[in-house]
Design a protein around this motif. Structure first.
Motif, short mmCIF file in Angstrom:
data_model
loop_
_atom_site.label_atom_id
_atom_site.label_comp_id
_atom_site.label_asym_id
_atom_site.label_seq_id
_atom_site.Cartn_x
_atom_site.Cartn_y
_atom_site.Cartn_z
N ASN A 191 0.83 -1.19 0.00
CA ASN A 191 0.00 0.00 0.00
C ASN A 191 0.87 1.25 0.00
N HIS A 192 0.33 2.31 -0.50
CA HIS A 192 1.03 3.60 -0.57
C HIS A 192 0.17 4.66 0.09
N ILE A 193 -0.06 4.48 1.36
CA ILE A 193 -0.84 5.43 2.12
C ILE A 193 -0.07 5.75 3.40
N GLU A 194 -0.04 7.00 3.77
CA GLU A 194 0.82 7.42 4.88
C GLU A 194 0.01 8.05 6.01
N LYS A 195 0.49 7.84 7.23
CA LYS A 195 -0.11 8.48 8.38
C LYS A 195 0.01 9.99 8.25
N ASN A 196 -1.07 10.70 8.60
CA ASN A 196 -1.19 12.16 8.51
C ASN A 196 -1.35 12.66 7.07
N GLY A 197 -1.35 11.75 6.11
CA GLY A 197 -1.60 12.15 4.73
C GLY A 197 -3.07 12.48 4.51
N GLU A 198 -3.34 13.39 3.58
CA GLU A 198 -4.72 13.75 3.25
C GLU A 198 -5.06 13.21 1.87
N TYR A 199 -6.27 12.62 1.77
CA TYR A 199 -6.69 11.97 0.53
C TYR A 199 -8.15 12.31 0.25
N VAL A 200 -8.57 12.07 -0.97
CA VAL A 200 -9.96 12.20 -1.38
C VAL A 200 -10.40 10.87 -1.96
N GLY A 201 -11.52 10.34 -1.46
CA GLY A 201 -11.99 9.05 -1.95
C GLY A 201 -13.50 8.95 -1.86
N VAL A 202 -14.02 7.85 -2.41
CA VAL A 202 -15.46 7.60 -2.41
C VAL A 202 -15.76 6.40 -1.52
N VAL A 203 -16.73 6.53 -0.65
CA VAL A 203 -17.10 5.46 0.27
C VAL A 203 -17.80 4.35 -0.50
#
Length: 462
Positions: free
Chosen positions: A2-14
């Motif tokens: 995975n390429h997701i980081e703590k404190n990172g901000e993202y936009v996604g769809v539930v």
């Protein structure tokens, strides 16, 4: 990877909803759980924690809200740890809860069952008959409210929409009392201060108010009584002494300061009394429906012995005793069994109602074997705590084969595990639970019903 980081901000769809009412977003090979969002919503969120392929986030903006979203009634929703679903239309809350149970049965127990929409509560708000308010000394002075989720930080409140209208009056009275008389609130760091909690039980409009104190006396109790009498016609006031510094709210000793010792009530033909230590399900209407259905589905008659495991204060045992040859309640908590014995006497059920104080897993196998031999028909009622039933009880069921089993659960996860073992879709191999090749438990599931005991929250009764 995975390429997701703590404190990172993202936009996604539930994409779906989780078992705790949170939204699930797929992001760069990671499953992200975000509370207070709905299926189909486009949200901006901040990642708070990452563990392997799982992450937990907090919504910072609802970019495209769903049609199912409604405005929460609570002013501190998302801050207080009590409710998780006020932002979702009530009809869809009911559908979500039944789906959670259905998914648990499928994923945990490999049971494909029809689970109809959750039985609704008559009251979507204002349904609770019990209030527990922590009172603490903070940097802002005495604070009355609820604990934030997973913390001992108090969120100050002036009212609560899932409580009856008297909640705001109680909070106002407590604040007036500590202010006018200079009574100190408890400080967890220094373990000093007097008032720790206020616990209120509503018995058909009559209130049992308990002040939990870090001391042997309640200062200026006459002043508190005066303030309460300005708001309420009928109430009792108790002091509960609890000098411990832990998560246990009530101590062992109660001192009555004002009003009656107990208040009488009646439900489904059973008379009962409620005092400061009594346990009663917090939603009267839904509790009544569950008990009515338990009686209906048991098909009990004058030739039936009903064994009520985890029987608590004996209310359901008494209901069955009135309709069967005999009802036996089994409960580990001595105080609850004492209340059940009083209930038996109050309703004239000597000879048809028996209360046993013991761990269910220790005595139930023997009781079931004995009653199965002596009676033509035997019904087992299981109403365990959240952790479900012990493995010894599963073995006792297989050995004695009661005619019918009624299982009342507050946890879809442990319910699914236990049903899988009872009907035989699961089996134990060592310490592991695995899927059975052939279901061989000897039982089939006849009916599954879910009940909304706790509207606006993630919790569901089955």
């Amino acid at each position: 990877m995975n390429h997701i980081e703590k404190n990172g901000e993202y936009v996604g769809v539930v994409s779906k909803m989780g078992a705790n009412g949170e939204g699930i977003i797929k992001e760069n090979g990671c499953t992200v759980f975000v509370p207070f969002v709905l299926i189909g919503e486009k949200v901006r969120y901040k990642v708070l924690k990452v563990k392997g392929g799982i992450a937990f986030g907090k919504a910072t903006e609802i970019c495209a809200p769903a049609e199912e979203r409604v405005r929460p009634k609570c002013k501190v929703y998302e801050k207080c740890g009590g409710c998780q679903l006020q932002h979702l239309k009530y009809k869809l809350q009911l559908a979500l809860k039944s789906r959670i149970v259905k998914d648990c049965l499928s994923k945990i127990a490999f049971i494909d069952a029809d689970v109809p929409a959750c039985v609704r509560s008559d009251l979507e708000y204002g349904y609770r008959n019990k209030l527990q308010l922590p009172v603490r000394a903070t940097e802002y002075g005495v604070t009355v409210g609820f604990f934030a989720q997973n913390s001992h930080r108090i969120v100050p409140i002036s009212d609560c929409p899932i409580q009856p209208e008297w909640c705001g009056k109680i909070i106002s009275a407590v604040k007036k009392y500590v202010s006018e008389y200079g009574v100190s609130a408890y400080d967890e760091k220094t373990e000093s201060g007097i008032v720790k909690h206020v616990v209120v039980r509503d018995v058909s409009g009559k209130l049992i108010i308990t002040v939990v104190a870090n001391g042997d006396e309640l200062p200026e109790s006459d002043g508190l009584i005066r303030i309460l009498r300005e708001q309420f016609k009928v109430f009792s006031l108790y002091l509960n002494i609890n000098k411990r510094n832990d998560n246990v709210i009530l101590g062992e000793k109660f001192v009555r300061l004002y009003g009656k010792n107990k208040y009488a009530a009646r439900d489904l033909g059973v008379k009962y009394e409620v005092g400061p230590e009594s346990f009663v399900q917090i939603n009267d209407g839904v509790r009544r429906r569950i008990y009515q259905d338990a009686l209906k589905y048991s098909e009990t008659d004058e030739n039936t012995t009903v064994i009520d495991a985890y029987s608590g204060a004996g209310m359901l045992t008494a209901i069955f005793a009135k309709k069967s040859k005999k009802a036996i309640g089994v409960e580990i908590v001595k105080e609850a069994v004492n209340i059940a014995d009083d209930l038996k006497k109050l309703n004239g059920l000597n000879g048809v109602m028996e209360n046993v104080c013991a761990p269910c897993e220790e005595v139930l196998p023997e009781i079931m074997a004995k009653e199965r031999k002596e009676n033509s028909k035997c019904v087992l009622v299981l109403d365990p705590p959240r952790q479900g039933i012990d493995g010894k009880i599963i073995e006792a069921i297989k050995a004695s084969v009661p005619d019918r089993i009624i299982y009342i659960s507050c946890s879809p996860q442990t319910l699914s595990r236990d049903l899988g073992l009872i009907v035989g879709t699961l089996e134990r191999k060592g310490d592991a639970l695995v899927k059975s090749e052939v279901a061989s438990g000897g039982y089939e599931i006849e009916t599954i019903k879910t009940y909304d005991m706790f509207p606006q929250t993630k919790h569901v009764e089955t």
